[in-house]
Design a protein around this motif. Structure first.
Motif, PDB file in Angstrom:
ATOM      1  N   LYS A 207      35.185 -48.590 -37.513  1.00 35.30           N
ATOM      2  CA  LYS A 207      34.165 -49.572 -37.197  1.00 35.30           C
ATOM      3  C   LYS A 207      33.413 -49.237 -35.908  1.00 35.30           C
ATOM      4  CE  LYS A 207      36.948 -53.328 -39.178  1.00 35.30           C
ATOM      5  NZ  LYS A 207      37.520 -54.674 -38.922  1.00 35.30           N
ATOM      6  N   PHE A 317      29.597 -47.275 -41.448  1.00 36.85           N
ATOM      7  CA  PHE A 317      30.622 -48.250 -41.084  1.00 36.85           C
ATOM      8  C   PHE A 317      31.694 -48.321 -42.170  1.00 36.85           C
ATOM      9  CE2 PHE A 317      32.277 -52.572 -41.348  1.00 36.85           C
ATOM     10  CZ  PHE A 317      32.557 -52.910 -40.034  1.00 36.85           C
ATOM     11  N   ASP A 323      33.593 -54.725 -44.500  1.00 43.40           N
ATOM     12  CA  ASP A 323      35.018 -54.862 -44.205  1.00 43.40           C
ATOM     13  C   ASP A 323      35.651 -55.814 -45.216  1.00 43.40           C
ATOM     14  OD1 ASP A 323      37.475 -54.737 -43.079  1.00 43.40           O
ATOM     15  OD2 ASP A 323      36.948 -55.743 -41.211  1.00 43.40           O
TER      16      ASP A 323
END
Length: 638
Positions: A207, A317, A323
């Motif tokens: 991240k 990312f 996520d």
């Protein structure tokens, strides 16, 4: 993700653009302040500190870099096309394990929730593929299969491909325009053994900001004395990513667990937006499961359709996706990232052509493109209003946050927001703004903001774009019990006036009133459109715009059951003809605020903006009488 709206479609996309002139809306039923609370007119700004401020638009990034997960394997002299054909048996080729986190197959019987498709058809679709894009088969940490996507790019040696940094592996084989019906030896354009990998040594698959470097090149060994670029008949051109807002076609090969056809898919003509806090862009298009990593973002395709100009690649990312580890979450396959191709990318491209892979030193993130922020921030956007606040011929948007902060979002007139300006810092006074709308009540060709406060006071702030909100404004109505019951207000042009000077009010008892000729001197003439009734008590949100295209404005209503209706030809004589836009349903129950403006600069206030309960904010450009317009995601959910 609690309290989120239902997603429509395993294949999605939100694109759109906003509109000029009006806006409107507050959630019904907000309680007035406790007795003794100072009213807006009686109190200065700021007041005492309120609740914790809304989260910042740009997240704090983890410290980087962290080590890349996969070391770059050394060249293997014995690894050739012949060796690849021998190793990659049909059984091994049939396996599919993506190195990203989006590889889990759905549970038996799981059906992906449906989301509404955009008018532009921004949907992942199966197609035969193109000659310059194919799959990468490789092994890493015991995992193997067709793990990633890559594209042939122009190089002096005619032997270079582009993919994602996290796709680096061993025993790597590139298969242009992969055909799942044939073995490695039967592929139409052959198979190509990776000779050497080239990846930025500061890349990290996490991240941190170093995930901005998720790209890699590989040189391929000849097959039968020929190079890949010559066999496929061309190569793709690499260009710098011009910015965060682009129209692209993304191509990839999803893993077989989600792609039983085992063919290429593409998301055609999808718009990109900035990924807040990163030197990356994102698309919203369903069906982009693991295996598409490394796939090209084409800004243009040649006439043949076999090659084009590449300005990005799937990656970034957390290796190219949000996520999310639960495959039942629709974001799992709908949101896809790409690093922006800038200076470091092109240094690596030049060095890869020369067979070099130096360390460029610590990564310093370039200036980031503007982003409106994330869903975690926009959950706190309580009220929205749109209008031509700058007198530039298109709309901008004002947002009042739940901590009282008030922000002006500036648009470019082409469907994008380009910047923001704080009109007021967090304060207690504007927490008492119950509903807002925008119109040109002063006739200055700049829009004004009308505010109804919790104590019933109504205040007009003229020429907000130039004067701001720091002054006292013009008190249209003193604090009173009657206007505490004005649940929603929406400005529009419902009479023959040149300016947006009419005001629709929905009262708490269901009565609907139109005021024509509203100005700094008063509320003009009152017209009752609906007597008090139970039906209109359920009108949760109002906005207005030129949805019918007849230069008169219509009233858009979102009801408590999720139904969306447009009242065409609303005038002082009565509400217009009801036209159904959406049937009742759970999705639009999560529409928490809405406004309409001319954000595309076409002179029509018909671009509808919705802030959903999970913070996602969507624009439906060129919305018509009975249909939502083209969708564009302005703010993605967290």
């Amino acid at each position: 993700m609690p309290d989120t709206r239902i997603r429509l479609g395993a294949v999605v996309a939100l694109s759109a653009a906003l509109l000029l002139g009006n806006a409107a809306v507050a959630q019904a039923g907000t309680a007035p302040p406790a007795p003794g609370t100072p009213t807006p007119a009686a109190s200065g700004l700021p007041r005492s500190t309120g609740p914790a401020p809304r989260p910042p638009a740009t997240p704090t990034l983890p410290a980087g870099p962290s080590a890349a997960d996969t070391p770059v394997p050394a060249p293997d002299a014995g690894w050739t096309a012949k060796a690849a054909i021998s190793f990659w048996t049909p059984e091994r080729m049939a396996s599919a394990t993506d190195p990203s986190g989006r590889a889990t197959a759905p549970p038996k019987g799981f059906a992906t929730p449906r989301r509404q498709r955009s008018a532009a058809g921004l949907t992942a679709e199966h197609f035969q593929g193109i000659k310059t894009v194919g799959t990468i088969f490789s092994t890493d940490k015991g995992l193997q299969g067709h793990r990633c996507t890559a594209s042939v790019v122009r190089s002096g040696g005619h032997d270079l491909i582009l993919t994602a940094g996290h796709c680096v592996g061993s025993r790597s084989m590139f298969v242009p325009m992969y055909d799942h019906t044939g073995t490695a030896a039967q592929q139409r354009y052959g198979v190509w053994a990776v000779d050497e990998w080239f990846r930025d040594k500061q890349y990290a698959s996490d991240k941190s900001k170093n995930s901005d470097l998720d790209y890699a090149f590989a040189s391929l060994k000849p097959n039968g004395g020929k190079n890949v670029q010559d066999v496929v008949g061309g190569a793709n051109t690499l260009a710098r990513t011009p910015g965060y807002a682009n129209k692209v076609t993304v191509v990839g090969y999803p893993m077989t667990g989600h792609n039983p056809e085992d063919t290429a898919v593409r998301c055609p003509d999808v718009r990109t937006t900035a990924l807040s806090g990163y030197y990356q862009m994102q698309i919203f298009c369903g069906g982009m499961w693991g295996g598409v990593s490394g796939g090209p973002f084409f800004s243009a395709l040649d006439a043949s359709g076999d090659s084009g100009t590449i300005i990005g690649n799937v990656g970034g990312f957390l290796q190219g996706g949000p996520d999310v580890r639960d495959h039942t979450d629709p974001r799992y396959n709908e949101i896809t990232y790409s690093p922006l191709h800038g200076d470091r990318f092109f240094r690596l491209y030049a060095d890869a052509q020369e067979g070099r892979n130096p360390d460029y030193g610590p990564y310093r993130q370039p200036p980031l493109p503007y982003s409106m922020g994330s869903g975690s921030t926009w959950k706190h956007a309580r009220l929205m209003a749109s209008g031509d606040f700058g007198g530039e011929g298109h709309a901008d948007m004002i947002v009042v946050w739940d901590d009282g902060e008030t922000t002006l979002y500036e648009s470019d007139g082409d469907g994008h927001f380009t910047g923001e300006r704080q009109l007021l810092a967090r304060n207690d006074t504007w927490k008492h703004a119950m509903t807002i709308t925008a119109g040109d009540f002063t006739g200055s060709d700049q829009f004004d903001l009308l505010v109804r406060w919790s104590d019933g006071e109504v205040t007009l702030y003229g020429d907000v774009g130039t004067k701001g909100l720091g002054g006292a404004g013009t008190q249209m109505i003193k604090p009173n019990d009657l206007w505490k019951n004005a649940v929603q207000i929406a400005a529009g042009r419902f009479s023959a006036s040149r300016y947006v000077t009419d005001l629709v009010v929905r009262w708490i008892d269901g009565e609907v009133t139109l005021y024509t000729g509203v100005g700094a001197g008063g509320f003009g003439q009152e017209h009752k459109l609906k007597d008090r009734n139970d039906t209109w008590r359920d009108a949760t949100l109002l906005t207005s715009g030129e949805f019918s295209g007849n230069q008169k404005w219509d009233l858009m209503v979102r009801w408590t059951d999720g139904e969306l209706d447009n009242y065409v030809g609303t005038t002082a004589s009565g509400l217009g003809q009801e036209q159904r836009v959406l049937d009742p349903g759970d999705l639009w129950k999560h529409d928490s605020a809405m406004t309409t403006g001319d954000f595309t600069g076409d002179g029509r206030t018909d671009d509808l903006v919705i802030r959903w309960s999970d913070g996602e904010t969507t624009m439906y450009a060129d919305t018509s009488t009975t249909h939502l317009g083209t969708q564009e995601t302005l703010v993605h959910p967290t």
